[in-house]
Design a protein around this motif. Sequence first.
Motif, mmCIF file in Angstrom:
data_model
loop_
_atom_site.group_PDB
_atom_site.id
_atom_site.type_symbol
_atom_site.label_atom_id
_atom_site.label_comp_id
_atom_site.label_asym_id
_atom_site.label_seq_id
_atom_site.Cartn_x
_atom_site.Cartn_y
_atom_site.Cartn_z
ATOM 1 N N TRP A 1 0.830 -1.208 0.000
ATOM 2 C CA TRP A 1 0.000 0.000 0.000
ATOM 3 C C TRP A 1 0.869 1.264 0.000
ATOM 4 C CZ3 TRP A 1 -4.926 0.841 -0.917
ATOM 5 C CH2 TRP A 1 -5.578 1.942 -0.400
ATOM 6 N N LEU A 2 2.196 1.102 0.090
ATOM 7 C CA LEU A 2 3.113 2.246 0.171
ATOM 8 C C LEU A 2 2.930 3.298 -0.924
ATOM 9 C CD1 LEU A 2 6.477 0.674 1.332
ATOM 10 C CD2 LEU A 2 5.262 2.541 2.427
ATOM 11 N N PRO A 3 2.688 2.934 -2.190
ATOM 12 C CA PRO A 3 2.576 4.003 -3.191
ATOM 13 C C PRO A 3 1.329 4.865 -3.026
ATOM 14 C CG PRO A 3 2.195 1.869 -4.208
ATOM 15 C CD PRO A 3 2.644 1.620 -2.819
ATOM 16 N N TYR A 4 0.327 4.391 -2.311
ATOM 17 C CA TYR A 4 -0.907 5.148 -2.161
ATOM 18 C C TYR A 4 -0.896 6.069 -0.949
ATOM 19 C CZ TYR A 4 -2.474 1.787 -5.584
ATOM 20 O OH TYR A 4 -2.582 1.013 -6.699
ATOM 21 N N TYR A 5 -0.269 5.617 0.133
ATOM 22 C CA TYR A 5 -0.267 6.405 1.361
ATOM 23 C C TYR A 5 1.007 6.072 2.139
ATOM 24 C CZ TYR A 5 -3.344 9.269 4.294
ATOM 25 O OH TYR A 5 -3.936 10.295 4.982
ATOM 26 N N PRO A 6 2.170 6.603 1.711
ATOM 27 C CA PRO A 6 3.455 6.133 2.229
ATOM 28 C C PRO A 6 3.675 6.343 3.730
ATOM 29 C CG PRO A 6 3.777 7.779 0.496
ATOM 30 C CD PRO A 6 2.321 7.585 0.659
ATOM 31 N N PHE A 7 3.422 7.530 4.243
ATOM 32 C CA PHE A 7 3.711 7.787 5.653
ATOM 33 C C PHE A 7 2.840 6.925 6.562
ATOM 34 C CE2 PHE A 7 2.961 10.131 9.613
ATOM 35 C CZ PHE A 7 4.253 10.139 10.110
ATOM 36 N N TRP A 8 1.549 6.895 6.275
ATOM 37 C CA TRP A 8 0.641 6.117 7.119
ATOM 38 C C TRP A 8 0.937 4.630 7.001
ATOM 39 C CZ3 TRP A 8 -1.574 7.105 11.297
ATOM 40 C CH2 TRP A 8 -2.595 6.316 11.778
ATOM 41 N N SER A 9 1.335 4.172 5.845
ATOM 42 C CA SER A 9 1.706 2.764 5.687
ATOM 43 C C SER A 9 2.915 2.420 6.554
ATOM 44 C CB SER A 9 2.013 2.449 4.226
ATOM 45 O OG SER A 9 0.846 2.500 3.463
ATOM 46 N N LEU A 10 3.906 3.297 6.581
ATOM 47 C CA LEU A 10 5.087 3.050 7.416
ATOM 48 C C LEU A 10 4.730 3.030 8.900
ATOM 49 C CD1 LEU A 10 7.797 5.160 5.572
ATOM 50 C CD2 LEU A 10 7.564 2.675 5.640
ATOM 51 N N VAL A 11 3.823 3.914 9.306
ATOM 52 C CA VAL A 11 3.381 3.934 10.702
ATOM 53 C C VAL A 11 2.688 2.619 11.060
ATOM 54 C CG1 VAL A 11 1.754 5.024 12.304
ATOM 55 C CG2 VAL A 11 3.224 6.445 10.867
ATOM 56 N N LEU A 12 1.802 2.146 10.191
ATOM 57 C CA LEU A 12 1.072 0.906 10.488
ATOM 58 C C LEU A 12 1.971 -0.324 10.374
ATOM 59 C CD1 LEU A 12 -2.440 1.634 9.023
ATOM 60 C CD2 LEU A 12 -1.761 1.512 11.395
ATOM 61 N N ILE A 13 2.964 -0.296 9.495
ATOM 62 C CA ILE A 13 3.923 -1.405 9.428
ATOM 63 C C ILE A 13 4.684 -1.488 10.748
ATOM 64 C CG2 ILE A 13 6.103 -2.131 8.384
ATOM 65 C CD1 ILE A 13 4.966 -1.136 5.684
ATOM 66 N N ALA A 14 5.156 -0.361 11.251
ATOM 67 C CA ALA A 14 5.863 -0.361 12.531
ATOM 68 C C ALA A 14 4.945 -0.830 13.658
ATOM 69 C CB ALA A 14 6.392 1.040 12.824
ATOM 70 N N MET A 15 3.693 -0.413 13.632
ATOM 71 C CA MET A 15 2.753 -0.812 14.668
ATOM 72 C C MET A 15 2.514 -2.321 14.645
ATOM 73 S SD MET A 15 -1.154 0.343 15.311
ATOM 74 C CE MET A 15 -1.714 -0.800 14.071
#
Length: 143
Positions: free
Chosen positions: A111-125
């Motif tokens: 999902w990174l190309p659609y919403y990169p910052f939020w995707s990184l936050v949820l991956i870390a979570m």
Amino acid sequence: MARNVSGTRADHDTVSSRPSPSGWTVFAAVLMIFGGAMAILEGIAAIAKDDVFVATRNYVFQFNLTGWGWVHLILGIVILLAGCALFTGALWARAVGVLLAGLGVVAHFLWLPYYPFWSLVLIAMYIIVIWALCAGPQRDARA
């Protein structure tokens, strides 16, 4: 011999033998409920073809936004339900939680190309959720 309110020792043993979730399991459950709710909202936004998402060009993984919306909606519902099941303290709920958190990591990586910052936050979570569920409850040595 200690007796409880009902007067039988069997009732006391039954109540004390129920598994209770540890602090890390409760923490993981709350994060999974939050992550599932966020995935549900992402899915609804993607299905509605909102202008919130702008796909990055020349990305290796390119998928249909509506299809990803359904994936996030269904995965979010399942993750939210698994987070609620973690409050029971059952071992199967922990195993399902680890599996679904892993699927959440993969889904948000794609999902990174659609919403990169939020995707990184949820991956870390979700990685924190996996760690918390694999750390397991601490057993008392005196028991």
